[in-house]
Design a protein around this motif. Structure first.
Motif, PDB file in Angstrom:
ATOM      1  N   UNK A 170      45.312  31.000  75.168  1.00 14.51           N
ATOM      2  CA  UNK A 170      46.374  31.418  76.086  1.00 14.51           C
ATOM      3  C   UNK A 170      45.815  31.793  77.458  1.00 14.51           C
ATOM      4  N   UNK A 227      52.039  27.030  77.423  1.00 14.66           N
ATOM      5  CA  UNK A 227      51.938  28.481  77.266  1.00 14.66           C
ATOM      6  C   UNK A 227      52.952  28.979  76.255  1.00 14.66           C
ATOM      7  N   UNK A 231      51.130  32.130  63.768  1.00 11.07           N
ATOM      8  CA  UNK A 231      49.801  32.411  63.207  1.00 11.07           C
ATOM      9  C   UNK A 231      49.704  33.873  62.831  1.00 11.07           C
ATOM     10  N   UNK A 269      52.279  30.691  72.696  1.00 11.75           N
ATOM     11  CA  UNK A 269      52.835  31.975  72.260  1.00 11.75           C
ATOM     12  C   UNK A 269      53.576  31.819  70.944  1.00 11.75           C
ATOM     13  N   UNK A 276      51.080  31.397  68.277  1.00 11.71           N
ATOM     14  CA  UNK A 276      50.439  32.678  67.979  1.00 11.71           C
ATOM     15  C   UNK A 276      51.341  33.534  67.114  1.00 11.71           C
TER      16      UNK A 276
END
Lengths: 377, 921
Positions: free
Chosen positions: B750, B214, B224, B218, B221
């Motif tokens: 996620x 997780x 990204x 995160x 992300x």
């Protein structure tokens, strides 16, 4: 003038359904697509003017241009204007199939900033915002306001309502609160993210904001009816109502037991409990309650194997207690003393979790004393 | 408790078997398979049934094992004595007809309902009478045959039972074993979350793994997101660049199209010029006197001007002639007015005015006359209507008056009811007068009083109520006065009537007749009417006289006026109107005639003036025309001369030839130039090629407004720059997308991770709870064990001493249960304390038996002992010792000793004859 809408979300087409067997998972994926087409038929039959799709239409990474084509074939036949707000499962990443496909003219897909699309013929403005990542932590609705409150303003959005007391204070899924909805000033909020349909804001009998939920349930935590919201939205008030569409349901059924010794007996109880037509149709969580023989090993896999011949799909859980004749445990014996001690602790304990631990302890101890092993339950 | 009788109606091998039991020791003797075990189980079954504990639908295997071999029924009866009561138990063992009845032994009354029932629907009479349940029964009063066959196994079994008894109070329950089981479960679960392959370790590891996933998701992300943002910015830039590029391309296309159009236009123009030149060159040159061109042009111009002027003048002359003719014709219509002028008009108007006034006067007089005639007629009619009155005259009128008066008087005197009427009238008047007087007085008094009281007590303004009373009284006062006067008159008449009542009827009649005659002569119905008519007659006469006089005067005036009018009319008509043809002599003259006369005269005078003016214009015009004509002739001759010299007949021919010659020379010069220029413009392309290219460009540009026109070189330079930038941007975007794609690979959604994490947490919690439960069970069993040791062991220690000494024949006198619940004894030979388990099997067996007996004593068992081959392994000496113990115990409690060995029978016969009951199976 009022506008006829259909509001749907959370289709999750091409989900893996990892909890199901390969064939069943494939069947379920097909059923999701059929339900999607039923929604399109409903929109046509109801002569909907606007179709609001609030995200999670598919699973990113498992969907490609073929699925976009499948969507677009349906959309292109419709009279309605289609608005899509991507969610956390189908975010509009740069490599998302949303952007590599040439959509029909009546389709609009929202991006990461609030955008207004004017529909002059309907005297209506549709606002929307989409996920462009798997997570959006910022409360993007906080500063959003409709431009002209005299117009009929609709918002389509995938996000998490953090107004409820049990909701997490922080969220990765575009958190918003009820007060933010009220301040934004729109007439109707078509929401997506939660899979169970839920009205978030109702005012004077008029539904202002709601989650349509997934049209088909996707797990055992999604019992109840599933479908879409359909109806009229207007400046004088909204008249939308829930339309059930799911072809299968997830259901929890208690199966009372009375001292059964064998798994086959439990299976018989379960089969007798549910009519055959329902067994062949829905997903069942069978919770065995009451009492079973203390020596009965609750082998889930084996029991589910026996039940597979009678149920479309089921999962079993054991909530049955081993039946002990407490009166037979004389307190002059160690067993009796053991049972008496734990029963006294049970009577004094008020916390349900602790009570359950004590109860299990009693059963484990008696298993060890009576059977020389701890029975799997 | 003492068992008295057992009836095995159908149980195992027994059919209708009855066993009578005695007090004390009962030796139930029989070879193997004779039914000893069956009988024991019958007793157990009769007491407790064969249902499994806690399960009402499940039965012990004994139920099947002891199905009757030969009997139809699976049932039995047991009778026993408890205290001073006897009981009879009847039980049917078959599951379908399972039933137990408890009857009072003395009365056979069914007392089953007196005992509680557990949820297995088992009647708990045995628990109540024995004070123990089946488990305790099995572990205390029922010493069963050992199952093991080998001596080692037997020793192990005894030791285990001993330990179990000591530690758990039940020989088949081992606390240590239970603890081991729990320990094993705990070990499998794992001690901590770090314990590798255990359930807890695996669950914790799963949770950790998912937490890391997780977090990683995160982080990815986050990375990204930055890349996505850059990508989006670059894509926006790319979009803008592309738009600029498209715009430039359009500009370029438009510029090119413009160029082509220009080229084609120029080429087209050249083509036209070349064609015209070629065509013109075909005709060749003409011979013309080029120097006369200007003269010709001048002459033509003068000719044109003169001709136009001549034409104009002719038109004017024509118009003028038409006007003159028109005026002449109009004038002819007014010739009759030629003899008159403005003075004539004035004279005529004055004359008519006088005439008109006279006529109006005459009309007024006529009207007056007519009125008077009508009045005279009316007066005559009135007079005729009143002829009768006229004949009657004044004398007659006076007589009528007199007669009427007399009649009236006589009438009053004659008719009595007239006086009655008057009396009544008087009475009414008197009454009314009285009432009005009372009202007046009362209103005055009451108003005054009320006003004063209310004015004082309530408000001073209410005092004016007294004034209202006064006013009301005053209002009534005139009425009161009038009534008084009326009353007085009526009373007077009443007096007269009283006198007149005596008058003669005949006189009255005569007078009435005379009156009627006079009225008839006058043509009236009453004296009143006569008076009226006489008055009218006087008025009529007077009026008639007046009318006649006035009528005569009016007629005289009228005659004079008529004469004057006639004279005037004759003058007017004769001197003016008749000569003008408006009236004939003697015809009446009207206002219209006068107007006609004036209009005619004025019109005539105007027309004459206009005619004179037109003559003057005509004369002037004629002069001018002569001049223009001369000019025209001069110019025309010049033109003819020049044309003749050029050999042409028309000026246009002359000019055309002139122009043509000039033009041809130029054309020849320019034709070559045109061709050269055309070739330069086209270059290597053809018109068709250019047209095709233009069509394609225009199609591409479409209907949109043409972009601004710029130089193509500038546009191309800009295009090159933009395309370079576009390429750079695309490469950047591709790089970023590649980075994103790479980072996304291997990173799960996620939401999916969080869902799995939630499930993993749940599983871990489940494992932890299971661990807690197992630990609690373990702890509790340990506690129990300690309590047993604390509470039970001393009891065992105290009880076991007696029984051990008894059972071992004094060899061992004491034993102790230690903290670990191990039974220890002092070995007499060595004085050493040893664990009983370390002693010989026989000794262990003895201790086991002693312990069972101690337990019986401990729980205060009420039931007889059931000993099933307890001494199978004993040697003779130990057997005798044990039997003596049993006999000793049996003296207090009933005991059932099952044996298949003759040893017990023989030993008992030897050591205690007649102190026991033998039952042979």
């Amino acid at each position: 003038m009022p506008v006829k809408i259909v509001h749907a979300a959370d289709f999750h087409l091409e989900s893996s359904f990892s909890g199901l067997s390969g064939a069943m998972a494939e069947l379920r994926r097909e059923e999701l697509k059929r339900t999607f087409l039923r929604i399109m038929d409903l929109a046509e039959k109801e002569e909907a003017q606007v179709l609001l799709l609030a995200g999670d239409l598919f699973e990113h990474g498992r969907a490609g241009r073929e699925l976009m084509h499948f969507f677009n074939q349906a959309f292109s036949k419709m009279q309605a204007k289609v608005f899509i707000a991507p969610g956390n499962h189908d975010p509009g990443l740069t490599n998302s199939p949303y952007w590599s496909y040439q959509w029909s003219e009546n389709v609009h897909i929202f991006r990461e900033k609030f955008e207004a699309v004017h529909l002059p013929d309907l005297e209506c403005v549709v606002y929307g915002l989409g996920f462009t990542h798997f997570a959006v932590k910022d409360p993007l609705l906080a500063n959003f306001r409709v431009a002209d409150r005299k117009m009929l303003n609709l918002v389509v959005l995938h996000g998490e309502d953090i107004s409820t007391p049990l909701a997490a204070r922080s969220s990765n899924y575009l958190p918003f609160s009820l007060s933010e909805l009220a301040l934004a000033g729109a007439d109707y909020y078509a929401l997506g993210h939660y899979h169970r349909p839920r009205v978030v804001w109702e005012e004077g009998g008029s539904i202002r904001a709601c989650y349509s939920g997934s049209p088909e349930p996707l797990g055992y935590d999604e019992e109840g009816e599933h479908g879409v919201f359909c109806g009229f939205v207007g400046k004088e008030g909204n008249k939308v109502s829930f339309v059930r569409l799911n072809s299968r349901s997830y259901r929890t059924v208690p199966v009372p037991c009375g001292g059964e010794e064998f798994l086959e007996q439990l299976a018989d109880l379960a089969v007798q409990r549910v009519p055959e037509a329902e067994r062949r149709q829905d997903f069942f969580r069978l919770i065995f309650t009451g009492e079973v023989d203390p020596a009965l090993e609750f082998d889930r896999g084996k029991l589910e194997g026996i039940l597979a011949a009678h149920f479309f799909s089921c999962r079993v859980e054991n909530a049955a207690a081993p039946c002990h004749d407490w009166s037979s445990y004389d307190q002059r014996t160690a067993r009796g003393m053991f049972a008496a001690k734990l029963q006294a602790m049970l009577a004094e304990e008020t916390d349900p979790d602790e009570q359950e631990i004590i109860r299990q302890s009693l059963y484990y101890g008696l298993d060890a004393l009576n059977l020389g092993k701890v029975v799997e339950r | 408790m003492k068992l008295d009788r057992l009836e095995l109606t159908g149980f195992g091998k027994f059919v209708d078997k009855v066993v009578e039991l005695g007090p004390g020791l009962n030796l139930i003797y029989g070879p193997n398979e004779s039914g000893k075990s069956t009988l024991q189980n019958f007793v157990r079954g009769m007491l407790f049934g064969f249902k499994k504990s806690g399960n009402r639908r499940s039965y012990d295997e004994a139920l099947q094992r002891f199905q009757p071999w030969l009997a139809d029924k699976y049932q039995g009866v047991m009778e026993y004595t408890l205290g001073d009561r006897t009981y009879r138990i009847e039980r049917n063992f078959t599951p379908e007809g399972e039933r137990v009845r408890v009857l009072d032994g003395a009365t056979w009354q069914d007392i089953t309902a007196d005992f509680p029932m557990d949820r297995r629907k088992e009647v708990l009479f045995a628990e109540e009478h024995l004070g123990m349940n089946q488990v305790v029964f099995d572990n205390t009063v029922c010493v069963r045959q050992l199952q093991s066959r080998s001596s080692d196994q037997l020793a192990g079994e005894i030791r285990a039972k001993l330990v179990n008894l000591v530690s758990a109070g039940e020989e088949d329950i081992s606390l240590q074993q239970a603890l081991k089981v729990l320990d094993e479960e705990l070990r499998k679960l794992g001690q901590s979350e770090r314990a590798g392959k255990t359930a807890l370790g695996l669950a914790a590891a799963k949770v950790e793994e998912l937490e890391r996933a997780r977090q990683a998701a995160l982080e990815v992300y986050g990375e990204i997101r930055a890349a996505e943002e850059n990508c989006r910015v670059l894509q926006d830039d790319l979009l803008e660049l592309e738009q600029v590029r498209q715009h430039l391309l359009r500009q370029d296309a438009a510029a090119e199209a413009g160029e082509i159009k220009g080229t084609l236009a120029r080429v087209g123009a050249y083509d036209r010029k070349i064609a015209a030149a070629v065509s013109a060159l075909k005709d060749g040159y003409r011979e013309v006197p080029l120097a006369e061109k200007d003269n010709l042009l001048l002459a033509l111009e003068r000719q044109s001007m003169a001709g136009a002027r001549e034409q104009e003048l002719a038109e004017k002359a024509g118009i003028l002639a038409n006007k003159l003719e028109h005026e002449r014709q109009i004038l002819a219509n007014f010739e009759l007015f030629a003899a008159f002028d403005q003075e004539s008009v004035v004279a005529v108007e004055n004359s008519f005015t006088r005439l008109d006034e006279a006529a109006q006067q005459a009309e007024m007089l006529e009207q007056k006359r007519a009125e008077l005639v009508n009045l005279r007629r009316v007066g005559d009619e009135q007079f005729a209507a009143l002829a009768g009155c006229d004949r009657l005259g004044q004398a007659g009128e006076a007589e009528v008056d007199r007669l009427e008066e007399e009649i009236n008087t006589l009438t009053l005197q004659r008719w009595p009811y007239e006086s009655e009427r008057l009396k009544l009238n008087a009475a009414n008047l008197a009454e009314r007068l009285k009432l009005k007087t009372v009202y007046a007085v009362l209103s005055l008094a009451l108003g005054t009083l009320l006003g004063i009281v209310l004015g004082i007590t309530v408000h001073w303004s209410l005092g004016f109520l007294s004034l209202a009373g006064v006013l009301f009284a005053l209002a009534l006062w005139p009425g009161i006065g009038q009534d008084k006067r009326k009353l007085k008159d009526v009373r007077r008449r009443l007096e007269e009537a009283g006198r007149g009542e005596e008058a003669s009827g005949q006189e009255l009649k005569e007078k009435k007749e005379r009156l009627q005659a006079l009225l008839a002569e006058a043509g009236v119905a009453s004296a009143r009417e006569l008076k009226e008519k006489m008055r009218q007659l006087a008025l009529a006469k007077h009026s008639r006289q007046t009318v006649l006089l006035e009528l005569v005067e009016v007629e005289n005036n009228l005659d004079k006026l008529r004469q004057r009018v006639q004279h005037e009319a004759r003058e007017l008509a004769g001197r003016f109107l008749a000569p003008a043809g408006i009236v004939t002599p003697g015809q009446r003259v009207s206002r219209e005639d006068i107007e006609h006369f004036r209009g005619g005269v004025n019109t005539y005078l105007e027309l004459k003036a206009r005619q004179r003016d037109l003559w003057r214009q005509e004369e002037s015009l004629a002069g001018e025309r002569e001049k223009v004509k001369a000019e025209l002739e001069t110019v025309s001759s010049t033109v003819q001369r020049i044309l003749g010299a050029a050999g042409v007949t028309a000026p246009a021919e002359f000019l055309a030839a002139y122009e043509s010659n000039l033009h041809l020379a130029e054309l020849e010069k320019s034709l070559a130039g045109l061709k050269l220029a055309r070739a330069e413009v086209l270059g290597s392309q053809s018109v068709a090629l250019l047209e095709d290219k233009l069509a394609r460009l225009e199609m591409a540009l479409g209907q949109e407004a043409e972009p601004e026109v710029r130089k193509r070189e500038e546009i191309k330079e800009e295009l090159r720059s933009i395309e370079e930038k576009i390429q750079e941007t695309k490469e950047l975007i591709a790089n970023l997308q590649g980075i994103i794609e790479t980072r996304l690979q291997g990173v799960n959604n996620l939401a999916n991770i969080e869902a799995e994490l939630l499930e993993a947490w749940g599983l871990k919690e489940q494992v932890i709870r299971r661990k807690k439960a197992l630990e609690l069970a373990h702890r509790t069993i340990l506690q129990v064990s300690q309590e047993v040791q604390r509470e039970f062991a001393p009891l065992v220690n105290s009880h076991i001493a007696n029984t051990i000494s008894l059972v071992t024949g004094g060899r061992y006198v004491s034993g102790r249960v230690d903290h670990d619940l191990n039974l220890k004894v002092v070995v007499p030979e060595t004085g050493e304390v040893k664990d009983v388990g370390q002693l010989s099997m026989g000794t262990v067996d003895q201790f086991y038996f002693a312990l069972r007996l101690a337990l019986m004593e401990l729980i205060g068992a009420k039931f007889p002992m059931i000993l099933d081959e307890p001494f199978a392994q004993y040697d003779d000496r130990r057997l005798e010792t044990a039997l003596r113990v049993v006999l000793e115990l049996a003296s207090k409690h009933q005991a059932l000793l099952f044996s298949c060995h003759r040893r017990e029978l023989e030993t008992l016969a030897r050591i205690a004859p007649d102190q026991y009951t033998v039952i042979n199976l």
